[in-house]
Design an enzyme around this catalytic site. Sequence first.
Site, PDB file in Angstrom:
ATOM      1  CB  SER A 187       9.795 -77.263  14.672  1.00 27.64           C
ATOM      2  OG  SER A 187       9.943 -75.893  14.342  1.00 27.64           O
ATOM      3  CG  ASP A 240       7.611 -81.924  14.122  1.00 22.22           C
ATOM      4  OD1 ASP A 240       7.588 -83.163  14.267  1.00 22.22           O
ATOM      5  OD2 ASP A 240       7.957 -81.366  13.058  1.00 22.22           O
ATOM      6  CG  ASP A 264      14.055 -86.560  17.460  1.00 21.81           C
ATOM      7  OD1 ASP A 264      14.687 -87.617  17.676  1.00 21.81           O
ATOM      8  OD2 ASP A 264      14.260 -85.836  16.475  1.00 21.81           O
ATOM      9  CG  HIS A 323      12.999 -83.536   8.548  1.00 22.47           C
ATOM     10  ND1 HIS A 323      13.709 -84.095   9.569  1.00 22.47           N
ATOM     11  CD2 HIS A 323      11.702 -83.807   8.819  1.00 22.47           C
ATOM     12  CE1 HIS A 323      12.885 -84.677  10.423  1.00 22.47           C
ATOM     13  NE2 HIS A 323      11.662 -84.514   9.990  1.00 22.47           N
ATOM     14  N   GLY A 324      13.106 -81.676   4.387  1.00 23.80           N
ATOM     15  CA  GLY A 324      13.592 -80.702   3.410  1.00 23.80           C
ATOM     16  C   GLY A 324      13.556 -81.265   1.999  1.00 23.80           C
ATOM     17  CG  HIS A 373       9.109 -87.353  10.896  1.00 25.28           C
ATOM     18  ND1 HIS A 373       9.188 -86.173  11.591  1.00 25.28           N
ATOM     19  CD2 HIS A 373       8.448 -88.220  11.703  1.00 25.28           C
ATOM     20  CE1 HIS A 373       8.621 -86.326  12.775  1.00 25.28           C
ATOM     21  NE2 HIS A 373       8.167 -87.564  12.879  1.00 25.28           N
ATOM     22  N   GLY A 374       9.276 -86.033   6.823  1.00 24.90           N
ATOM     23  CA  GLY A 374       9.867 -85.653   5.538  1.00 24.90           C
ATOM     24  C   GLY A 374       8.970 -85.981   4.370  1.00 24.90           C
ATOM     25  N   GLY A 375       7.659 -85.738   4.524  1.00 23.86           N
ATOM     26  CA  GLY A 375       6.701 -86.097   3.463  1.00 23.86           C
ATOM     27  C   GLY A 375       6.896 -85.296   2.183  1.00 23.86           C
ATOM     28  CG  ASN A 382       5.116 -85.477  10.438  1.00 22.20           C
ATOM     29  OD1 ASN A 382       4.003 -85.971  10.614  1.00 22.20           O
ATOM     30  ND2 ASN A 382       6.052 -85.462  11.364  1.00 22.20           N
TER      31      ASN A 382
HETATM   32  P1  13P Z   1       9.288 -81.851   5.254  1.00 29.42           P
HETATM   33  O1  13P Z   1       9.655 -80.436   5.528  1.00 29.42           O
HETATM   34  O2  13P Z   1      10.348 -82.552   4.483  1.00 29.42           O
HETATM   35  O3  13P Z   1       7.943 -81.996   4.656  1.00 29.42           O
HETATM   36  O4  13P Z   1       9.253 -82.608   6.672  1.00 29.42           O
HETATM   37  C1  13P Z   1       8.324 -82.230   7.645  1.00 29.42           C
HETATM   38  C2  13P Z   1       8.465 -83.061   8.877  1.00 29.42           C
HETATM   39  O5  13P Z   1       8.762 -84.228   8.818  1.00 29.42           O
HETATM   40  C3  13P Z   1       8.205 -82.420  10.176  1.00 29.42           C
HETATM   41  O6  13P Z   1       8.452 -83.284  11.231  1.00 29.42           O
END
Ligand code: 13P
Length: 279
Positions: free
Chosen positions: A47, A82, A104, A175-176, A203-205, A225
């Site tokens: 990032s 990212d 993005d 995310h998070g 995203h936000g896996g 991700n």
């Molecule tokens: P997480 O922190 O929720 O796993 O998301 C990571 C992400 O999507 C980075 O682009």
Amino acid sequence: MNIKETLLKAKNEKYAIPQFNINNLEWAKYILEVCEEEKSPVFLGVSSGAAKYMGGFDVIVGMVNGLKKDLNITVPVMLHLDHATTFELCKDAVDAGFDSIMFDGSKGSYEDNIKTTNEVKNYLKGQLLEAEIGKIGGEEDGIANELYFTSVEEAEDFISKTNIDMLAPALGSVHGIYKGEPDIKLDIMKEISDKTNMPLVLHGGSGIPEEILKQAVQNGICKANFNTELQLGWHKAVLEFVENNKDVYDPRKVISSGEEGLKNVAREYIRILGSKGKA
Ligand code: 13P
């Protein structure tokens, strides 16, 4: 195989390549070691905040190239920027030697998103380009984002007006840490994939249950991700170590006490995504 072919192979064979975000030397080293052991291709996600933290794009390119050489890494490694929100950040990462770029533009207008995505595409020198439409919720680099879902029509329109390699649609992942059960729009994901044949990025896996991740891969996701769960795995192990070893001050011992915690999380996602043995 070039990186575009690596991505298309994943899409065709219905597995996903993990993107593991890195924060420092140790993160990069541990992730590369796990991916080599598991023979999984990997995107190393950086990032803008993490890039700043580590000193800048040149530091990161030098560090990752050095690790690949010294650790004899043979699996495909895509160093990926990212969530870059400006053309300049994308340009700087390309100039430094990144392999893959995410512009993005989801926070600005839809028209501006298309315009800058195309400007970035025109600047690339063989890198992959990922774009985001809709708005993925949660927190990125400490900044909270609202959630706004991507429609099939919007995805088709955006793809027809840009020449991207991967699309990150906003379909309920954040995310998070999730508040409650993640509600991922798997049906829209499948429709976007079927209608556009575009490699899709989740995203936000972190925090998405195994069964949903597996369905997402079946429905067109070929890059997923992860950041937060790696941090949590590392943190839990480090806390335990520090509590039991209050007099240890060697940073190598403190930081590396989280190594297995982090590696176990990465191994688990490689298994779930089906990327083990695909390098
Ligand atoms: P997480 O922190 O929720 O796993 O998301 C990571 C992400 O999507 C980075 O682009």
